[in-house]
Scaffold this motif. Structure first.
Motif, mmCIF file in Angstrom:
data_model
loop_
_atom_site.group_PDB
_atom_site.id
_atom_site.type_symbol
_atom_site.label_atom_id
_atom_site.label_comp_id
_atom_site.label_asym_id
_atom_site.label_seq_id
_atom_site.Cartn_x
_atom_site.Cartn_y
_atom_site.Cartn_z
ATOM 1 N N SER A 65 88.206 -20.679 -24.493
ATOM 2 C CA SER A 65 89.098 -20.381 -23.375
ATOM 3 C C SER A 65 90.279 -21.334 -23.351
ATOM 4 O O SER A 65 90.203 -22.470 -23.830
ATOM 5 C CB SER A 65 88.345 -20.453 -22.044
ATOM 6 N N LEU A 66 91.369 -20.837 -22.813
ATOM 7 C CA LEU A 66 92.558 -21.635 -22.545
ATOM 8 C C LEU A 66 92.905 -21.484 -21.076
ATOM 9 O O LEU A 66 92.767 -20.390 -20.510
ATOM 10 C CB LEU A 66 93.737 -21.156 -23.401
ATOM 11 N N LYS A 67 93.348 -22.554 -20.473
ATOM 12 C CA LYS A 67 93.858 -22.492 -19.106
ATOM 13 C C LYS A 67 95.386 -22.542 -19.170
ATOM 14 O O LYS A 67 95.963 -23.466 -19.734
ATOM 15 C CB LYS A 67 93.318 -23.650 -18.272
ATOM 16 N N VAL A 68 96.003 -21.531 -18.612
ATOM 17 C CA VAL A 68 97.467 -21.454 -18.600
ATOM 18 C C VAL A 68 97.885 -21.529 -17.137
ATOM 19 O O VAL A 68 97.980 -20.502 -16.448
ATOM 20 C CB VAL A 68 97.961 -20.156 -19.266
ATOM 21 N N GLY A 69 98.097 -22.763 -16.665
ATOM 22 C CA GLY A 69 98.266 -22.953 -15.234
ATOM 23 C C GLY A 69 96.989 -22.513 -14.544
ATOM 24 O O GLY A 69 95.880 -22.849 -14.974
ATOM 25 N N PRO A 70 97.101 -21.710 -13.482
ATOM 26 C CA PRO A 70 95.900 -21.233 -12.797
ATOM 27 C C PRO A 70 95.215 -20.083 -13.530
ATOM 28 O O PRO A 70 94.093 -19.706 -13.192
ATOM 29 C CB PRO A 70 96.438 -20.755 -11.440
ATOM 30 N N GLY A 71 95.857 -19.508 -14.532
ATOM 31 C CA GLY A 71 95.300 -18.359 -15.239
ATOM 32 C C GLY A 71 94.364 -18.769 -16.358
ATOM 33 O O GLY A 71 94.353 -19.913 -16.818
ATOM 34 N N THR A 72 93.577 -17.788 -16.812
ATOM 35 C CA THR A 72 92.595 -18.021 -17.876
ATOM 36 C C THR A 72 92.841 -17.049 -19.019
ATOM 37 O O THR A 72 93.084 -15.863 -18.798
ATOM 38 C CB THR A 72 91.163 -17.825 -17.354
ATOM 39 N N ALA A 73 92.778 -17.564 -20.230
ATOM 40 C CA ALA A 73 92.835 -16.724 -21.428
ATOM 41 C C ALA A 73 91.575 -16.956 -22.244
ATOM 42 O O ALA A 73 91.130 -18.090 -22.402
ATOM 43 C CB ALA A 73 94.073 -17.046 -22.256
ATOM 44 N N ILE A 74 91.010 -15.878 -22.739
ATOM 45 C CA ILE A 74 89.850 -15.946 -23.626
ATOM 46 C C ILE A 74 90.316 -15.523 -25.015
ATOM 47 O O ILE A 74 90.961 -14.480 -25.171
ATOM 48 C CB ILE A 74 88.722 -15.004 -23.150
ATOM 49 N N VAL A 75 90.009 -16.321 -26.022
ATOM 50 C CA VAL A 75 90.415 -16.027 -27.400
ATOM 51 C C VAL A 75 89.178 -15.676 -28.214
ATOM 52 O O VAL A 75 88.241 -16.471 -28.315
ATOM 53 C CB VAL A 75 91.161 -17.217 -28.040
ATOM 54 N N LEU A 76 89.196 -14.467 -28.779
ATOM 55 C CA LEU A 76 88.079 -13.993 -29.596
ATOM 56 C C LEU A 76 88.454 -14.085 -31.068
ATOM 57 O O LEU A 76 89.376 -13.414 -31.528
ATOM 58 C CB LEU A 76 87.734 -12.543 -29.246
ATOM 59 N N THR A 77 87.743 -14.941 -31.796
ATOM 60 C CA THR A 77 87.919 -15.055 -33.246
ATOM 61 C C THR A 77 86.557 -14.858 -33.892
ATOM 62 O O THR A 77 86.171 -15.549 -34.825
ATOM 63 C CB THR A 77 88.519 -16.435 -33.609
ATOM 64 N N ASP A 78 85.828 -13.896 -33.358
ATOM 65 C CA ASP A 78 84.473 -13.605 -33.795
ATOM 66 C C ASP A 78 84.292 -12.089 -33.775
ATOM 67 O O ASP A 78 84.457 -11.448 -32.732
ATOM 68 C CB ASP A 78 83.463 -14.268 -32.859
ATOM 69 N N ALA A 79 83.975 -11.505 -34.932
ATOM 70 C CA ALA A 79 83.903 -10.049 -35.041
ATOM 71 C C ALA A 79 82.824 -9.463 -34.142
ATOM 72 O O ALA A 79 82.998 -8.380 -33.570
ATOM 73 C CB ALA A 79 83.667 -9.648 -36.496
ATOM 74 N N ALA A 80 81.710 -10.150 -33.996
ATOM 75 C CA ALA A 80 80.633 -9.644 -33.143
ATOM 76 C C ALA A 80 81.070 -9.592 -31.690
ATOM 77 O O ALA A 80 80.760 -8.637 -30.955
ATOM 78 C CB ALA A 80 79.389 -10.512 -33.300
ATOM 79 N N ALA A 81 81.797 -10.625 -31.248
ATOM 80 C CA ALA A 81 82.298 -10.646 -29.872
ATOM 81 C C ALA A 81 83.310 -9.528 -29.650
ATOM 82 O O ALA A 81 83.325 -8.886 -28.595
ATOM 83 C CB ALA A 81 82.922 -12.007 -29.568
ATOM 84 N N VAL A 82 84.172 -9.288 -30.635
ATOM 85 C CA VAL A 82 85.154 -8.199 -30.523
ATOM 86 C C VAL A 82 84.435 -6.863 -30.419
ATOM 87 O O VAL A 82 84.775 -6.016 -29.577
ATOM 88 C CB VAL A 82 86.115 -8.208 -31.730
ATOM 89 N N LYS A 83 83.428 -6.654 -31.256
ATOM 90 C CA LYS A 83 82.690 -5.389 -31.239
ATOM 91 C C LYS A 83 82.018 -5.164 -29.887
ATOM 92 O O LYS A 83 82.063 -4.062 -29.330
ATOM 93 C CB LYS A 83 81.651 -5.388 -32.359
ATOM 94 N N GLU A 84 81.393 -6.218 -29.364
ATOM 95 C CA GLU A 84 80.668 -6.081 -28.103
ATOM 96 C C GLU A 84 81.611 -5.943 -26.909
ATOM 97 O O GLU A 84 81.473 -5.018 -26.098
ATOM 98 C CB GLU A 84 79.745 -7.284 -27.908
#
Length: 534
Positions: A65-84
């Motif tokens: 995860s990244l915090k961009v000010g008060p917002g949240t970003a989730i970064v998927l660099t995992d094929a299983a996570a992308v599929k699910e």
């Protein structure tokens, strides 16, 4: 005193609340250390984000995860996570994050806009008409345009970069609006690539101020905000092109000059499909963007790989010669007998994906995955680059090695199943997957075979005759990316093949004539001159 106490308590509350802004909430995936208020905003990359996101993935894992000010970003660099998360739970992840830039430029009618009734209508319309079966209907014009691409390269090989751009633009204009572009200088083609460059730069993560996180930035006067000036410019350019094409097509249909293009069907079924003029204009525009710039970038990357990896080129040519020979050009039916060239096509998608970060998604609901919270409203980045260059999945991922797809179905290392790596992953995820992918893949397949059959691609040389090493990382910045213009030597593989190329191009004249409407005087002159046998 009675007033001072509540005021003090209020200030303390605000101070404590502000201290939490930018902090990573409990339950989120790990990520880089944060700063108060900023979170990770101070280290968020302003260009080529996929490189930094991949570097962080190697430290913090396939989901972070990244915090961009008060917002949240989730970064998927995992094929299983992308599929699910992106495919199986696409109902929860089909939204887009707030994109004020997109709304300002397109009025919210672009298909990268947020999940809405308008978006569902546009999506349903595209899927209704861009089926695999419907895509086959357009193979004749794709093949004809591919024959001109070979002819253009044969006559002026040094211009291959713009020849490819002309080709991809002409194919999608013909398919969508029934109007082709015989030259790169054709007005619609030059107008598209000019506006598309500016549009992609506007949408690249980090390229504009965080307007969606700090809404007050929306009210800065345009004279002090370059991004607002850029939005105004891009909006005018897009509307001039997209709605100009739509209106021209309507006038042609009104004269009884239909040719079976995509937007004719939209026009005939607009009441049934629930599409109005604004929606039709931007639907056509989105499909031009998806079918022109991305295809040309892919083909330019393929040529770069053939130059930089001559052994791969040689193996592909050996297979082509064995299956097709020298007396005819390849067809789509031949591809079934060409496992190495199919592997080369897949390896190009992996080696240099056109959309290395896809377009960001947004969570419509809270989701839980592997003990982590994916909160409602968070931005989700799918780091395709990081997945396709993961050394845990691929042997020597930084090099172009088509053989990996001969050794395993998904190109992965021995012992790694790769079952989460679906073949169309480069085209997107879930409900946001590219609706024109079948059309695009046909275009890619036809040209990949043609290039291998027709030409030798070799490195350019310096004044002393020494090969000039290509920089295979010299790519344009933007949400979608392709190689910057580069030089190489392109020569026909035989005199016979050069003659076949010229013959096939001249034979395509009848197919071209069905799409040659509204040509300028210069275009008409070019067409007449180019169709004279040399």
């Amino acid at each position: 005193m009675a007033i001072l106490l509540p005021l003090t308590l209020g200030l303390v509350y605000i101070f404590l609340w502000l201290r939490k802004v930018g902090s990573r909430e409990p339950g989120l995936p790990p990520g880089p250390p944060t700063l108060p208020l900023l979170g990770n905003l101070h280290i968020f990359p302003k260009e080529f984000a996929h490189y930094k996101f991949t570097e962080w993935a190697r430290t913090y894992g396939g989901i972070y995860s990244l915090k961009v000010g008060p917002g949240t970003a989730i970064v998927l660099t995992d094929a299983a996570a992308v599929k699910e998360l992106m495919d199986k739970r696409s109902g929860s992840t089909a939204d887009r994050p707030p994109m004020h830039i997109v709304d300002v430029v397109t009025g919210g009618f672009h298909m990268v806009s947020r999940y809405s009734e308008s978006w569902r209508t546009l999506r349903r319309t595209a899927h209704t008409i861009l089926t695999p079966q419907a895509a086959m209907k357009h193979v004749p014009i794709q093949a004809a345009e591919a024959s001109q691409l070979l002819h253009d390269i044969l006559c002026r090989p040094e211009g291959f970069y713009t020849h490819i751009r002309r080709f991809s633009s002409s194919v999608i204009l013909s398919v969508l609006y029934g109007k082709r572009a015989p030259r790169y200088e054709t007005r619609e083609t030059t107008a598209f690539f000019e506006v598309q460059h500016d549009w992609e730069e506007l949408m690249e993560p980090g390229s504009t101020p965080p307007i969606d996180l700090i809404p007050i930035l929306k009210y800065i006067p345009e004279r002090w905000a370059k991004w607002k000036q850029d939005c105004t410019k891009v909006r005018k350019m897009q509307r001039r092109l997209y709605f100009g094409l739509l209106d021209e097509m309507k006038e042609r249909v009104g004269r009884g000059e239909e040719n079976g293009c995509f937007m004719e069907e939209i026009l005939m079924r607009e009441v049934e499909l629930g599409v109005n003029r604004e929606m039709a204009g931007y639907l056509g525009g989105v499909l031009i963007e998806g079918g022109s710039d991305t295809t040309s970038s892919y083909l330019q990357s393929l040529i770069m790989a053939l130059v930089a990896y001559p052994d791969a080129q040689r193996k592909a040519q050996e297979e082509m010669d064995r299956v097709v020979g020298s007396h005819r050009m390849p067809t789509l039916d031949d591809l079934e007998e060409m496992p190495y060239i199919r592997a080369m096509i897949m390896e190009t998608h992996r080696f240099r994906p056109v959309a290395p970060m896809l377009i960001p998604h947004c969570a419509l609901n809270d989701e839980e995955y592997n003990g982590f919270i994916i909160p409602h409203g968070c931005t989700i980045f799918v780091n395709i680059w990081g997945i396709f260059h993961d050394p845990e999945l691929y042997d020597d991922p930084e090099n172009f090695i088509p053989e990996r797809y001969l050794l395993s179905e998904n190109g992965t290392k021995p012992g790694i199943s790769g079952s989460d790596l679906r073949p169309n992953l480069p085209f997107g995820a879930g409900r946001r997957i590219c609706p024109g992918m079948h059309l695009a893949q046909n275009t890619i397949n036809i040209n990949a075979m043609n290039f291998v059959w027709a030409f030798n691609f070799t490195a350019d040389t310096d004044a002393q005759g020494n090969p000039i090493l290509l920089n295979t990382f010299d790519y344009q910045k933007g949400l979608l990316t392709g190689p910057r213009p580069f030089k190489c030597k392109i020569t026909p593989r035989s005199v016979e093949k050069a003659e076949i190329i010229e013959h096939e191009f001249l034979e395509a004249a009848d197919t071209f004539s069905k799409f040659e409407f509204g040509l300028s005087g210069e275009d008409k002159e070019f067409v007449m001159r180019s169709r004279v046998r040399r």
